[in-house]
Design a protein around this motif. Structure first.
Motif, PDB file in Angstrom:
ATOM      1  N   ASP A  64       0.837  -1.196   0.000  1.00 55.69           N
ATOM      2  CA  ASP A  64       0.000   0.000   0.000  1.00 55.69           C
ATOM      3  C   ASP A  64       0.879   1.256   0.000  1.00 55.69           C
ATOM      4  O   ASP A  64       1.873   1.312   0.734  1.00 55.69           O
ATOM      5  CB  ASP A  64      -0.809  -0.035   1.316  1.00 55.69           C
ATOM      6  CG  ASP A  64      -2.163   0.588   1.180  1.00 55.69           C
ATOM      7  OD1 ASP A  64      -2.452   1.145   0.122  1.00 55.69           O
ATOM      8  OD2 ASP A  64      -2.934   0.502   2.146  1.00 55.69           O
ATOM      9  N   CYS A 104      -6.800   3.650  -3.040  1.00 56.16           N
ATOM     10  CA  CYS A 104      -6.685   2.228  -2.728  1.00 56.16           C
ATOM     11  C   CYS A 104      -7.739   1.332  -3.377  1.00 56.16           C
ATOM     12  O   CYS A 104      -7.424   0.499  -4.216  1.00 56.16           O
ATOM     13  CB  CYS A 104      -6.748   2.093  -1.220  1.00 56.16           C
ATOM     14  SG  CYS A 104      -6.392   0.458  -0.689  1.00 56.16           S
ATOM     15  N   HIS A 224       0.962   2.135   4.585  1.00 58.12           N
ATOM     16  CA  HIS A 224      -0.157   3.080   4.701  1.00 58.12           C
ATOM     17  C   HIS A 224      -0.069   3.860   6.021  1.00 58.12           C
ATOM     18  O   HIS A 224       0.428   3.357   7.019  1.00 58.12           O
ATOM     19  CB  HIS A 224      -1.460   2.268   4.651  1.00 58.12           C
ATOM     20  CG  HIS A 224      -2.691   3.077   4.508  1.00 58.12           C
ATOM     21  ND1 HIS A 224      -3.337   3.641   5.574  1.00 58.12           N
ATOM     22  CD2 HIS A 224      -3.401   3.430   3.414  1.00 58.12           C
ATOM     23  CE1 HIS A 224      -4.409   4.297   5.150  1.00 58.12           C
ATOM     24  NE2 HIS A 224      -4.464   4.189   3.831  1.00 58.12           N
ATOM     25  N   ASP A 380      -0.567   0.173  -4.840  1.00 52.61           N
ATOM     26  CA  ASP A 380      -1.878   0.599  -5.346  1.00 52.61           C
ATOM     27  C   ASP A 380      -1.826   2.021  -5.891  1.00 52.61           C
ATOM     28  O   ASP A 380      -2.732   2.442  -6.587  1.00 52.61           O
ATOM     29  CB  ASP A 380      -2.979   0.430  -4.285  1.00 52.61           C
ATOM     30  CG  ASP A 380      -2.691   1.159  -2.996  1.00 52.61           C
ATOM     31  OD1 ASP A 380      -1.537   1.585  -2.785  1.00 52.61           O
ATOM     32  OD2 ASP A 380      -3.616   1.307  -2.183  1.00 52.61           O
ATOM     33  N   GLN A 381      -0.800   2.736  -5.566  1.00 53.84           N
ATOM     34  CA  GLN A 381      -0.518   4.045  -6.169  1.00 53.84           C
ATOM     35  C   GLN A 381       0.802   4.565  -5.624  1.00 53.84           C
ATOM     36  O   GLN A 381       1.384   3.941  -4.752  1.00 53.84           O
ATOM     37  CB  GLN A 381      -1.563   5.120  -5.949  1.00 53.84           C
ATOM     38  CG  GLN A 381      -2.622   5.117  -4.925  1.00 53.84           C
ATOM     39  CD  GLN A 381      -2.408   4.855  -3.493  1.00 53.84           C
ATOM     40  OE1 GLN A 381      -3.257   4.236  -2.909  1.00 53.84           O
ATOM     41  NE2 GLN A 381      -1.304   5.277  -2.873  1.00 53.84           N
TER      42      GLN A 381
HETATM   43 CA    CA Z   1      -3.178   2.982  -0.894  1.00 52.43          CA
END
Ligand code: CA
Ligand code: SGN
Length: 545
Positions: A64, A104, A224, A380-381
């Motif tokens: 993440d 996300c 995260h 996810d980014q």
């Molecule tokens: Ca994320």
């Protein structure tokens, strides 16, 4: 080179939806899509073209919020990642991988379906993924794969298409994590990144059906927010001083309203307690942590530590708290202090991901699986590590639009190299299917990015399309869509504003000088608008959800 979606499928859609892609210049542009019932799902035959061969395994690793600037394989990293770098050293590094919606849940839904957010139904983090739709793991199951997922899921509905799944509820927690499983909820002792890895290794070594190839999604919650490191990495964070990005105090004045009104600055929106680990009782009396919830979040994390972990945690964070208390700081110095704290914790959390990725790669080596296992590493980014004074993601600006993408496959990729052709996460599913010799369903919108792995074709079109919808929501990043070409980026912020931004990435790689109004860019603007509308038409002319 993106293909158009099936003409037949489109015709059906166009009969259902008439208001689409019009009104580009209106303030609520594009017209808010009205939900229409999904069409009956077309059925496909998925013949395996390489029947009879040993099918490769796929290990899909996703962390993440892992910024490219925190992976040493990409150079200039804020932290060494020797294990993740092993994937790059023996495989390919995509230097121009982008997401389609930097958030996300949307990003995960795009990867699972090979379809854009408005079609797979997950535009923002509040949307529930419809697990009855076609997904990559389901197609793989139909082709003889065993499928499994361990770690972050964040799609609200239960995973479908997996023979094994143990996923974190929502964002999950760092210590003593809960997992949702087909048998119900379980709570595990330990640190989340370690526990996800233990489950992954148990699957690989014991649980899986060794007569079948596997598709395994190994997905970390870390790094995260709120960046709670593992005990193993705590000692690593105390002394390092990180170089400040030169835009740490940037005021967004060369951009527009959306950047100025976003609530994601280290100075104002990062919480001293939950993010920077200052004890709530140590907060200055005049510091109204907007954030009673932040203080609560801090306590919620802390309370999960065992007594022994609390002792180790305090041994590291107490001196930091003491220093915070005794040294008065100006506003600017406080931001600098928060930036250092942020980076210390963020990089410590990355180290735990890297250490655990190393455990899994070691297992592949030791078990002999490495040779015919495709390993993908992505996020996810991207993420802001202080650029423009920010943390978090969401914007189409480079640090959050770009995402890491590494791929190793010793059986087929024998010359490690870097790839400059553009790929997006909507291409991941078609890329994996193509690598395995499985037909890509017509209604997937991504393209077969394996083509650029084999050899970068001259006719590859380097254009990346983007659409972000999650507004109003935490961090208050306004809705926008846009296009990036090799040299330019055009963004339209819409909904409650109507503002365009154009950047010349060659002259202005940091995207802090919007040239949309500059006459000398009028020709460029005309061309890139055409490109944008062409892409928008291609990706968005029908709505499913
Ligand atoms: Ca994320
Ligand atoms: C939480 C975070 C946000 C973050 C979102 C979405 N706040 O709400 O900072 O943008 O998740 O992140 S926190 O106070 O709960 O930490 S995402 O990666 O799941 O999209």
């Amino acid at each position: 080179m993106r293909k158009d979606v099936s003409a037949v499928f489109l015709t059906v859609q166009l009969m259902l939806v008439t208001s689409c892609g019009s009104g580009e210049d209106s303030i609520r542009d594009p017209v808010a899509p009205q939900p229409v019932p999904p069409p009956s799902t077309p059925t496909y035959d998925y013949p395996r073209v390489n029947d009879g061969e040993d099918m490769p395994n796929v290990l899909f690793i996703m962390a993440d919020d892992h910024a490219i600037s925190a992976i040493s394989a990409y150079g200039n990293s804020v932290v060494p990642t020797p294990n993740i770098d092993r994937i790059a050293a023996e495989g390919v590094t995509f230097s121009n991988a982008f997401v389609t919606n930097s958030l996300c849940s949307p990003s995960r839904a795009v990867m699972l379906t090979g379809k854009m957010s408005h079609i797979n139904g997950v535009r923002g983090n509040a949307d529930v993924f419809d697990g009855s739709q076609q997904t990559l793991p389901k197609i793989l199951q139909q082709n003889g794969y065993e499928t499994a997922i361990f770690g972050k899921w964040h799609l609200k509905s239960e995973p479908t298409g997996f023979d094994y799944w143990e996923v974190l509820p929502g964002q999950g927690r760092y210590y003593k994590p809960n997992f949702l499983t087909p048998e119900g909820r379980v709570t595990e002792d330990g640190y989340v990144t370690d526990v996800i890895t233990d489950k992954t290794l148990a699957y690989l070594s014991e649980k899986r059906d060794k007569d079948k190839p596997f598709f395994l999604m190994y997905q970390h919650k870390a790094p995260h927010r709120q960046w709670w490191p593992a005990m193993e990495e705590l000692s690593s964070l105390t002394d390092k001083v990180f170089e400040e990005p030169d835009t740490l105090f940037y005021d967004q004045s060369g951009r527009g309203t959306a950047a100025m009104s976003a609530e994601m600055t280290i100075a104002q929106h990062m919480a001293l307690s939950m993010d920077n680990k200052v004890w709530p009782r140590n907060l200055p009396a005049d510091y109204s942590e907007f954030l009673s919830y932040a203080e609560q979040e801090f306590r919620d994390n802390y309370v999960l530590l065992t007594d022994e972990q609390k002792d180790r945690w305090n041994a590291v964070y107490q001196p930091i708290n003491d220093d915070f208390m005794v040294n008065p700081r100006t506003e600017r110095e406080l931001t600098q202090w928060k930036f250092q704290r942020y980076m210390q914790d963020y990089t410590a959390v990355i180290k735990s991901v890297d250490r655990n990725v190393g455990r899994v790669l070691d297992y592949l080596d030791e078990s002999g699986l490495a040779q015919n296992t495709i390993v993908v590493y992505t996020s996810d980014q991207g993420f802001y590590l202080g650029e423009f004074g920010w943390f978090d993601k969401r914007f189409m600006y480079e640090p959050s639009f770009r995402t890491p993408l590494l791929m190793r496959w010793p059986e087929k990729i024998t010359n490690p190299h870097s790839i400059k052709s553009f790929v997006q996460n909507v291409d991941f599913a078609p890329m994996i299917l193509s690598a395995l010799g499985i037909n890509v369903p017509e209604d997937m919108q991504g393209v077969n990015a394996m083509r650029v792995v084999e050899q970068e074709p001259d006719d590859w079109v380097n254009e990346a399309y983007y659409h972000y919808y999650d507004y109003p929501a935490i961090h208050m990043v306004k809705k926008h869509y846009g296009i990036r070409t090799e040299r330019y980026k055009l963004i339209h912020f819409y909904d409650d504003i109507d503002e365009w931004e154009l950047y010349d990435l060659e002259r202005d790689p940091k995207e802090i000088n919007n040239v949309f109004e500059e006459p000398r860019y009028s020709e460029v603007l005309k061309n890139i608008k055409d490109t944008l509308y062409r892409k928008k038409e291609q990706f968005e002319k029908y709505e499913v959800y």
